[in-house]
Motif scaffolding. Structure first.
Motif, PDB file in Angstrom:
ATOM      1  N   UNK A 142       0.827  -1.204   0.000  1.00 51.13           N
ATOM      2  CA  UNK A 142       0.000   0.000   0.000  1.00 51.13           C
ATOM      3  C   UNK A 142       0.861   1.253   0.000  1.00 51.13           C
ATOM      4  N   UNK A 143       0.348   2.279  -0.662  1.00 52.07           N
ATOM      5  CA  UNK A 143       1.031   3.580  -0.744  1.00 52.07           C
ATOM      6  C   UNK A 143       2.481   3.438  -1.203  1.00 52.07           C
ATOM      7  N   UNK A 144       2.687   2.605  -2.210  1.00 52.60           N
ATOM      8  CA  UNK A 144       4.030   2.320  -2.719  1.00 52.60           C
ATOM      9  C   UNK A 144       4.524   3.378  -3.703  1.00 52.60           C
ATOM     10  N   UNK A 145       3.604   4.145  -4.252  1.00 54.46           N
ATOM     11  CA  UNK A 145       3.949   5.165  -5.241  1.00 54.46           C
ATOM     12  C   UNK A 145       2.832   6.210  -5.268  1.00 54.46           C
ATOM     13  N   UNK A 146       3.063   7.331  -5.947  1.00 58.87           N
ATOM     14  CA  UNK A 146       2.012   8.356  -6.025  1.00 58.87           C
ATOM     15  C   UNK A 146       0.775   7.823  -6.750  1.00 58.87           C
ATOM     16  N   UNK A 147      -0.375   8.266  -6.309  1.00 62.75           N
ATOM     17  CA  UNK A 147      -1.639   7.878  -6.947  1.00 62.75           C
ATOM     18  C   UNK A 147      -1.934   8.802  -8.119  1.00 62.75           C
ATOM     19  N   UNK A 148      -2.633   8.277  -9.106  1.00 59.14           N
ATOM     20  CA  UNK A 148      -3.130   9.085 -10.217  1.00 59.14           C
ATOM     21  C   UNK A 148      -4.606   9.410  -9.975  1.00 59.14           C
ATOM     22  N   UNK A 149      -5.318   8.441  -9.420  1.00 59.51           N
ATOM     23  CA  UNK A 149      -6.761   8.555  -9.214  1.00 59.51           C
ATOM     24  C   UNK A 149      -7.044   8.699  -7.718  1.00 59.51           C
ATOM     25  N   UNK A 150      -7.863   9.679  -7.329  1.00 65.66           N
ATOM     26  CA  UNK A 150      -8.232   9.776  -5.913  1.00 65.66           C
ATOM     27  C   UNK A 150      -9.006   8.521  -5.483  1.00 65.66           C
ATOM     28  N   UNK A 151      -8.765   8.032  -4.264  1.00 64.45           N
ATOM     29  CA  UNK A 151      -9.442   6.808  -3.818  1.00 64.45           C
ATOM     30  C   UNK A 151     -10.965   6.857  -3.930  1.00 64.45           C
ATOM     31  N   UNK A 152     -11.581   7.999  -3.619  1.00 63.86           N
ATOM     32  CA  UNK A 152     -13.036   8.062  -3.699  1.00 63.86           C
ATOM     33  C   UNK A 152     -13.526   7.845  -5.130  1.00 63.86           C
ATOM     34  N   UNK A 153     -12.843   8.407  -6.117  1.00 57.49           N
ATOM     35  CA  UNK A 153     -13.202   8.194  -7.519  1.00 57.49           C
ATOM     36  C   UNK A 153     -12.970   6.734  -7.904  1.00 57.49           C
ATOM     37  N   UNK A 154     -11.862   6.158  -7.457  1.00 56.05           N
ATOM     38  CA  UNK A 154     -11.564   4.758  -7.753  1.00 56.05           C
ATOM     39  C   UNK A 154     -12.701   3.853  -7.267  1.00 56.05           C
ATOM     40  N   UNK A 155     -13.146   4.064  -6.028  1.00 52.08           N
ATOM     41  CA  UNK A 155     -14.176   3.190  -5.463  1.00 52.08           C
ATOM     42  C   UNK A 155     -15.555   3.440  -6.070  1.00 52.08           C
ATOM     43  N   UNK A 156     -15.822   4.657  -6.517  1.00 53.22           N
ATOM     44  CA  UNK A 156     -17.064   4.907  -7.258  1.00 53.22           C
ATOM     45  C   UNK A 156     -17.055   4.073  -8.536  1.00 53.22           C
ATOM     46  N   UNK A 157     -15.920   4.082  -9.240  1.00 55.03           N
ATOM     47  CA  UNK A 157     -15.802   3.315 -10.489  1.00 55.03           C
ATOM     48  C   UNK A 157     -15.926   1.815 -10.214  1.00 55.03           C
ATOM     49  N   UNK A 158     -15.371   1.331  -9.097  1.00 55.56           N
ATOM     50  CA  UNK A 158     -15.507  -0.094  -8.780  1.00 55.56           C
ATOM     51  C   UNK A 158     -16.978  -0.441  -8.547  1.00 55.56           C
ATOM     52  N   UNK A 159     -17.716   0.478  -7.942  1.00 51.41           N
ATOM     53  CA  UNK A 159     -19.152   0.266  -7.754  1.00 51.41           C
ATOM     54  C   UNK A 159     -19.887   0.201  -9.076  1.00 51.41           C
ATOM     55  N   UNK A 160     -19.538   1.103  -9.999  1.00 55.89           N
ATOM     56  CA  UNK A 160     -20.150   1.087 -11.337  1.00 55.89           C
ATOM     57  C   UNK A 160     -19.809  -0.225 -12.040  1.00 55.89           C
ATOM     58  N   UNK A 161     -18.542  -0.640 -11.948  1.00 55.70           N
ATOM     59  CA  UNK A 161     -18.128  -1.903 -12.574  1.00 55.70           C
ATOM     60  C   UNK A 161     -18.922  -3.072 -12.022  1.00 55.70           C
ATOM     61  N   UNK A 162     -19.086  -3.108 -10.704  1.00 59.47           N
ATOM     62  CA  UNK A 162     -19.814  -4.220 -10.076  1.00 59.47           C
ATOM     63  C   UNK A 162     -21.287  -4.219 -10.476  1.00 59.47           C
ATOM     64  N   UNK A 163     -21.899  -3.036 -10.498  1.00 53.76           N
ATOM     65  CA  UNK A 163     -23.300  -2.937 -10.940  1.00 53.76           C
ATOM     66  C   UNK A 163     -23.462  -3.460 -12.360  1.00 53.76           C
ATOM     67  N   UNK A 164     -22.560  -3.038 -13.253  1.00 52.64           N
ATOM     68  CA  UNK A 164     -22.626  -3.475 -14.644  1.00 52.64           C
ATOM     69  C   UNK A 164     -22.409  -4.986 -14.760  1.00 52.64           C
ATOM     70  N   UNK A 165     -21.448  -5.508 -14.004  1.00 52.42           N
ATOM     71  CA  UNK A 165     -21.204  -6.962 -14.035  1.00 52.42           C
ATOM     72  C   UNK A 165     -22.436  -7.721 -13.562  1.00 52.42           C
ATOM     73  N   UNK A 166     -23.058  -7.247 -12.489  1.00 52.22           N
ATOM     74  CA  UNK A 166     -24.253  -7.913 -11.969  1.00 52.22           C
ATOM     75  C   UNK A 166     -25.400  -7.829 -12.960  1.00 52.22           C
ATOM     76  N   UNK A 167     -25.575  -6.671 -13.583  1.00 56.61           N
ATOM     77  CA  UNK A 167     -26.639  -6.494 -14.565  1.00 56.61           C
ATOM     78  C   UNK A 167     -26.421  -7.417 -15.761  1.00 56.61           C
TER      79      UNK A 167
END
Length: 176
Positions: A142-167
């Protein structure tokens, strides 16, 4: 075979200590190899592309729509970028395009929030093929290098991905 096991063991030990850095070809898109500090550094040329992909997906753009946008805008794919930078001399990469699988991989990789993952695929000795390993056996730094994407945006996208996969799964179709 014995030497192969010893080398693998040594690499695993260095990985667990955060001292192992993979070859430049396996550095995630948006990052560059920083061998001096044994980490990744943000590639200013491509980081904005990664952020745009995450933003589009957070706004519920499909994987295909993101892929089409990248290709329509003429943004070099990871393979084409490595070719243009002289990191790969394979002529077929000269015209390579973005694929949905590449976009999907980027949109699910925790490297973009600053974590490095090792051991997703492994082989026991040099003469065997690599096999996917269970996620509980991965080494996550964890925290091995600088992030490009803010964590909150990353987890929003993971939620969208999961919703789409489930659908898609409930409809018996592939993810799009």
């Amino acid at each position: 075979e014995d030497i192969s096991k010893k080398v693998s063991s040594s690499i695993r030990a260095k990985t667990e200590l955060g001292e192992f850095l993979p070859a430049a070809g396996s550095i995630p898109y948006g990052f560059l190899r920083d061998a001096v500090n044994v980490t990744y550094k943000v590639d200013e040329e491509t980081a904005s592309v990664v952020l745009k992909m995450y933003t589009m997906r957070s706004e519920r753009a499909s994987i295909s729509a993101v892929t089409n946008y990248l290709n329509d805008e003429g943004i070099p794919s990871p393979g084409k970028l490595r070719y243009l930078r002289g990191m790969n001399s394979d002529e077929k990469m000269k015209d390579s395009k973005w694929s949905r699988s590449t976009v999907r991989k980027i949109l699910t990789d925790i490297a973009y929030i600053g974590h490095r993952v090792h051991g997703r695929k492994q082989k026991e000795t040099f003469h065997l093929l690599k096999k996917a390993t269970d996620s509980d056996k991965w080494i996550i730094i964890e925290n091995a290098h600088p992030a490009i994407v803010p964590p909150d945006l990353f987890y929003v996208v993971q939620g969208v991905n999961e919703e789409e996969n489930n659908k898609q799964a409930s409809q018996g179709k592939r993810q799009d």
